[in-house]
Motif scaffolding. Structure first.
Motif, PDB file in Angstrom:
ATOM      1  N   CYS A 109       0.853  -1.187   0.000  1.00 10.57           N
ATOM      2  CA  CYS A 109       0.000   0.000   0.000  1.00 10.57           C
ATOM      3  C   CYS A 109       0.892   1.242   0.000  1.00 10.57           C
ATOM      4  O   CYS A 109       1.902   1.278   0.710  1.00 10.57           O
ATOM      5  CB  CYS A 109      -0.886  -0.011   1.252  1.00 10.57           C
ATOM      6  N   PRO A 110       0.558   2.253  -0.815  1.00 13.42           N
ATOM      7  CA  PRO A 110       1.365   3.479  -0.794  1.00 13.42           C
ATOM      8  C   PRO A 110       1.409   4.071   0.617  1.00 13.42           C
ATOM      9  O   PRO A 110       0.451   3.949   1.388  1.00 13.42           O
ATOM     10  CB  PRO A 110       0.621   4.422  -1.746  1.00 13.42           C
ATOM     11  N   LEU A 111       2.523   4.698   0.941  1.00 11.99           N
ATOM     12  CA  LEU A 111       2.681   5.310   2.258  1.00 11.99           C
ATOM     13  C   LEU A 111       1.715   6.471   2.444  1.00 11.99           C
ATOM     14  O   LEU A 111       1.359   7.150   1.487  1.00 11.99           O
ATOM     15  CB  LEU A 111       4.114   5.806   2.442  1.00 11.99           C
ATOM     16  N   ARG A 112       1.319   6.701   3.675  1.00  9.11           N
ATOM     17  CA  ARG A 112       0.480   7.836   4.062  1.00  9.11           C
ATOM     18  C   ARG A 112      -0.847   7.908   3.297  1.00  9.11           C
ATOM     19  O   ARG A 112      -1.280   8.990   2.890  1.00  9.11           O
ATOM     20  CB  ARG A 112       1.250   9.148   3.906  1.00  9.11           C
ATOM     21  N   VAL A 113      -1.478   6.760   3.077  1.00 10.04           N
ATOM     22  CA  VAL A 113      -2.781   6.760   2.422  1.00 10.04           C
ATOM     23  C   VAL A 113      -3.805   7.355   3.379  1.00 10.04           C
ATOM     24  O   VAL A 113      -3.842   7.019   4.562  1.00 10.04           O
ATOM     25  CB  VAL A 113      -3.197   5.334   2.005  1.00 10.04           C
ATOM     26  N   VAL A 121      -5.355   7.064  -5.765  1.00  7.63           N
ATOM     27  CA  VAL A 121      -5.311   5.616  -5.967  1.00  7.63           C
ATOM     28  C   VAL A 121      -6.043   5.237  -7.250  1.00  7.63           C
ATOM     29  O   VAL A 121      -5.529   4.495  -8.087  1.00  7.63           O
ATOM     30  CB  VAL A 121      -5.906   4.870  -4.748  1.00  7.63           C
ATOM     31  N   ALA A 122      -7.257   5.759  -7.434  1.00  9.89           N
ATOM     32  CA  ALA A 122      -8.056   5.392  -8.603  1.00  9.89           C
ATOM     33  C   ALA A 122      -7.409   5.871  -9.900  1.00  9.89           C
ATOM     34  O   ALA A 122      -7.325   5.117 -10.883  1.00  9.89           O
ATOM     35  CB  ALA A 122      -9.459   5.967  -8.475  1.00  9.89           C
ATOM     36  N   TYR A 152      -1.346  13.804  -7.807  1.00  6.15           N
ATOM     37  CA  TYR A 152      -2.110  12.561  -7.666  1.00  6.15           C
ATOM     38  C   TYR A 152      -1.423  11.296  -8.109  1.00  6.15           C
ATOM     39  O   TYR A 152      -1.818  10.205  -7.716  1.00  6.15           O
ATOM     40  CB  TYR A 152      -3.465  12.684  -8.422  1.00  6.15           C
ATOM     41  N   ASN A 153      -0.390  11.384  -8.944  1.00  9.53           N
ATOM     42  CA  ASN A 153       0.260  10.185  -9.449  1.00  9.53           C
ATOM     43  C   ASN A 153       1.054   9.512  -8.338  1.00  9.53           C
ATOM     44  O   ASN A 153       1.969  10.103  -7.774  1.00  9.53           O
ATOM     45  CB  ASN A 153       1.177  10.536 -10.630  1.00  9.53           C
ATOM     46  N   LEU A 154       0.717   8.254  -8.049  1.00 12.98           N
ATOM     47  CA  LEU A 154       1.383   7.535  -6.971  1.00 12.98           C
ATOM     48  C   LEU A 154       2.601   6.754  -7.467  1.00 12.98           C
ATOM     49  O   LEU A 154       3.297   6.151  -6.669  1.00 12.98           O
ATOM     50  CB  LEU A 154       0.409   6.554  -6.304  1.00 12.98           C
ATOM     51  N   ARG A 155       2.824   6.705  -8.733  1.00 15.66           N
ATOM     52  CA  ARG A 155       3.953   5.912  -9.275  1.00 15.66           C
ATOM     53  C   ARG A 155       5.166   6.777  -9.486  1.00 15.66           C
ATOM     54  O   ARG A 155       5.170   7.880  -9.766  1.00 15.66           O
ATOM     55  CB  ARG A 155       3.536   5.259 -10.595  1.00 15.66           C
TER      56      ARG A 155
END
Length: 155
Positions: A109-113, A121-122, A152-155
């Motif tokens: 899971c990404p950190l600090r969600v 995420v979506a 917003y980009n989690l990657r």
């Protein structure tokens, strides 16, 4: 604010009267959400468990006996059983759901969600699984991809 169609073929969700969104210019402010039921899967009954209309029907039926609020989400235990869920509790549920979704896919899971991470995420998931950046921006109401890239980009 919740109406089931004939034979639970769909469900319509509307914001509660008087609701004022945090961002008044959001494209979803006055929108009604209409969810269609998934067709029953005789070959794989487990797929029927993914139907959002079925899930809402079961939830409403199971909470009917102790419900003390018109809000969709209510507490299911303790002293607050049947009362509307607080914003903090709902946020906790959202974070748990995001974490469980990643866990079920065997991914970290990404950190600090946080509950507000649903948009990150979506949109990141959509991009990673073939959605075009233009489609993501249109769905999110972003004028340019820069907003996605910066915030917003989690990657």
């Amino acid at each position: 604010c919740l109406e089931f169609g004939p034979a639970d073929s769909h469900v319509v969700l509307r914001p509660r009267p008087g609701y004022v969104p945090k961002v008044p210019t959001t494209p979803f402010r006055d929108q009604v959400v209409n969810l269609q039921a998934l067709p029953p899967e005789e070959a794989d009954p487990a797929l029927a468990l993914l139907c959002p209309v079925r899930a809402l029907r079961i939830y409403v039926d199971r909470t009917r006996s102790f419900r003390r609020s018109e809000q969709l989400f209510v507490c299911f235990g303790g002293q607050q059983k049947g009362n509307a869920v607080s914003k903090q509790r709902l946020a906790h549920w959202v974070v748990d759901a995001i974490s469980l979704a990643y866990e079920s896919q065997g991914e970290p899971c990404p950190l600090r969600v946080r509950a507000h991470s649903t948009r990150s995420v979506a949109s990141s998931y959509a991009l990673a699984h073939g959605a075009s950046l233009a489609d993501i921006c249109r769905a999110a109401g972003w004028a340019t991809p820069n907003t996605f890239a910066r915030f917003y980009n989690l990657r």
